[in-house]
Motif scaffolding. Structure first.
Motif, short mmCIF file in Angstrom:
data_model
loop_
_atom_site.label_atom_id
_atom_site.label_comp_id
_atom_site.label_asym_id
_atom_site.label_seq_id
_atom_site.Cartn_x
_atom_site.Cartn_y
_atom_site.Cartn_z
N VAL A 1 24.79 -8.21 2.72
CA VAL A 1 26.20 -8.33 3.10
C VAL A 1 26.35 -8.97 4.49
CG1 VAL A 1 28.37 -7.11 3.49
CG2 VAL A 1 26.76 -6.28 1.73
N TYR A 2 25.68 -8.39 5.48
CA TYR A 2 25.85 -8.83 6.86
C TYR A 2 24.60 -9.59 7.34
CZ TYR A 2 29.57 -5.35 6.59
OH TYR A 2 30.67 -4.63 6.21
N ASP A 3 24.81 -10.51 8.29
CA ASP A 3 23.68 -11.28 8.84
C ASP A 3 22.70 -10.36 9.57
OD1 ASP A 3 24.64 -13.68 7.92
OD2 ASP A 3 25.68 -14.20 9.78
N TYR A 4 21.43 -10.64 9.35
CA TYR A 4 20.35 -9.90 10.02
C TYR A 4 19.62 -10.90 10.91
CZ TYR A 4 16.14 -6.97 10.54
OH TYR A 4 15.08 -6.23 11.03
N TYR A 5 19.72 -10.72 12.24
CA TYR A 5 19.18 -11.68 13.21
C TYR A 5 17.76 -11.33 13.67
CZ TYR A 5 23.62 -14.14 14.01
OH TYR A 5 24.75 -14.89 13.87
#
Length: 568
Positions: free
Chosen positions: A406-410
């Motif tokens: 779902v969300y960006d993982y940096y």
């Protein structure tokens, strides 16, 4: 081939990626398909040549000069159709000897030369790097193993070296090969034609790809060489093909030299132009006039992605030196900005570690790399930034695979995955903490993260007084030589303590905003230039294809799909 046409259009043709390399491949592939020179109906057919070779081999066997060979399997599925006078055969049928060398007993000082894979270069046989074999051990070598004029030496091992092939010319007495090189001794055929076939994409590219794609040592065995299929033309045509290949390869050498010289001039011009910007004159008006000239004319001389990379770095260097926009004496001094930053850091830390504003001291002149423009101040990175590294949480790849995307993982160089939750929900500055990119700078070290996202422990997380402020610090970090702040080379790392000591030149906040806007504008131009270079390369590639078709096959006897295959 219409060489004049190639030369006339070379400047445009050479914009195609690897133009000369593609041209060389094209020449070899045409040569071994019977499309480089015309067939002569008066030539003795290759089938008759094979009969004469078989008779000669029988004579050599009877005389005890070579050993009798096992029958080779018939060829059922050939790679492509041949001219009528040609025939498919196997390498073992047109040679008197194919064998890999053997492991030598190396001499400490004096001895006889032994050829290794390092000696076999595309440019020819290089015996200056050859080791020596003890003279006593040569007694164990059969006479047939000593190299002769015209022998082909085929590298049999090693990623990057396997498949290279050269022809021996006037070898020194008792020259032998080690076990990494296969000797191919042709019989009643032209060795250079066989060499052309073995270095064409039909053979060499497959051997090289197999070697590059394997985790284990890939070997070209003598049996593989013996069974290698060969498109055999009549003997007279072999000579014509070799002569034409030599002529065209010499032309390629000329084209390559021309292109190299032109690119060298362009590189020097771009480097000199950008150096003038990176080391500006003290006369501000002279510098600005020079900068206007460079940015107006640079698109005409930037032809490669490396030029654009240099231009981007120059833009950053100018930005953080106060050379991109004019200073405004009406701007609030950066000294006052330091007080604002101190108060903001106290608010960010409230309820955590501290909540009292600290006084931020400017750096002394001997601690900074160069003088700052009027109204600017130098400060240590750690003093002006608020670290949120404690909020980072690493999640293993295995764990992430079980969670929704779902969300960006940096990570250290940007987004590396997606995850089902987030840690941060405001624009923050991320700076790579470890990895080779800290030294190679293939991607920006500092970059902004926006929206809702997660950060692992390979990127520092920094907060500040505003997104515009973080953007300026991003430019500053990407313009800075970080080597003094990085530890380790095998595993480079920039820890928080080292990062905090980086000196940052701070302009007034209003000027920061003008600088960021100007950088965005110029980087957009760089994006356009890169797109233009890509389009030019694609256009050059298409034009290269059309010119090659006209140059090699003006009567249209080449298929479009063949051209595409050979040029890809």
């Amino acid at each position: 081939m219409n060489a004049e046409n190639l030369l006339a259009h070379f400047e445009r043709i050479s914009e195609a990626p690897d133009a000369i390399k593609r041209l060389r491949r094209f020449i070899l592939d045409l040569a071994v398909r019977g499309k480089l020179v015309e067939q002569d109906p008066s030539d003795e057919p290759a089938a008759e040549l094979l009969k004469r070779i078989a008779a000669e081999k029988a004579r050599l066997v009877k005389a005890g000069e070579i050993k009798k060979e096992k029958p080779l399997a018939p060829i059922k599925d050939a790679d492509f159709d041949l001219p009528k006078s040609w025939t498919w055969t196997r390498l073992g049928k047109v040679t008197s000897y194919i064998q890999r060398g053997k492991s030598p007993k190396y001499a400490v000082s004096d001895g006889s030369l032994v050829v290794s894979q390092k000696c076999v270069q595309w440019s020819g046989l290089d015996l200056t790097v050859a080791k020596r074999i003890t003279l006593d051990s040569l007694v164990d070598y059969e006479k047939i193993r000593f190299l002769r004029d015209g022998d082909l030496l085929w590298n049999s091992t090693g990623t990057g070296t396997i498949g290279r092939i050269v022809r021996v010319v006037n070898p020194p007495e008792k020259l032998v090969c080690d076990s990494h090189v296969t000797v191919v001794r042709c019989l009643a055929i032209v060795p250079e034609y066989i060499r052309a076939w073995l270095r064409s994409d039909q053979v060499y590219a497959l051997v090289e790809d197999r070697a590059a794609g394997s985790t284990n040592q890939v070997e070209l065995t003598a049996q593989m060489a013996i069974n290698q299929i060969v498109p055999l033309p009549p003997l007279a045509e072999q000579h014509r093909i070799v002569a034409k290949v030599d002529e065209l390869m010499n032309l390629c050498d000329q084209l390559e030299a021309t292109k190299s010289e032109r690119e060298k001039c362009r590189d020097s011009l771009v480097a000199a132009s950008l150096q003038g910007l990176n080391e500006p004159s003290e006369d501000e008006e002279t510098f600005r006039e020079h900068a206007r000239f460079i940015f107006t004319n640079l698109p005409r001389i930037t032809t490669r992605a490396t030029h654009i990379k240099q231009l981007r770095q120059t833009i950053l260097n100018l930005a953080v030196r106060g050379k991109l926009v004019q200073q405004d004496p009406n701007d609030e001094s950066a000294e006052n900005l330091l007080g604002w930053i101190a108060s903001d850091k106290a608010l960010l830390a409230k309820g955590k570690i501290r909540h009292k504003a600290e006084v931020i001291s400017t750096l002394h002149a001997d601690k900074v790399p160069h003088a700052a423009p009027p109204g600017w101040v130098w400060a240590a990175f750690g003093d002006i930034m608020y670290s949120r590294d404690r909020e980072r949480i690493p999640v293993s790849k295995d764990e992430r695979s079980r969670r929704a995307k779902v969300y960006d993982y940096y990570g250290a160089s940007g987004v590396i995955d997606k995850i089902d939750n987030y840690l941060f929900s405001k624009p923050l500055l991320l700076i790579g903490e470890d990895g080779a990119n800290l030294l190679s700078r293939s991607t920006p070290i500092a970059f902004m993260a926006r929206g809702k996202y997660w950060v692992n422990n390979h990127a520092h997380v920094l907060d500040g007084i505003s997104e515009e402020f973080l953007r300026f610090v991003e430019l500053s970090i990407n313009a800075t030589n970080l080597k003094p702040y990085v530890t380790g080379t095998a595993q480079p790392k920039m820890n928080q303590a080292k990062m905090n000591t980086i000196p940052i030149a701070l302009p007034p906040l209003a000027e920061q905003q003008r600088i960021v806007a100007k950088v965005d504008e110029l980087m957009a131009i760089c994006d356009q230039l890169e797109a233009q270079i890509t389009a030019t390369e694609q256009d050059g590639r298409r034009f290269l294809e059309s010119v090659l078709v006209e140059a090699f096959a003006p009567n249209g006897d080449l298929k479009d799909e063949d051209i595409v295959t050979w040029l890809n």
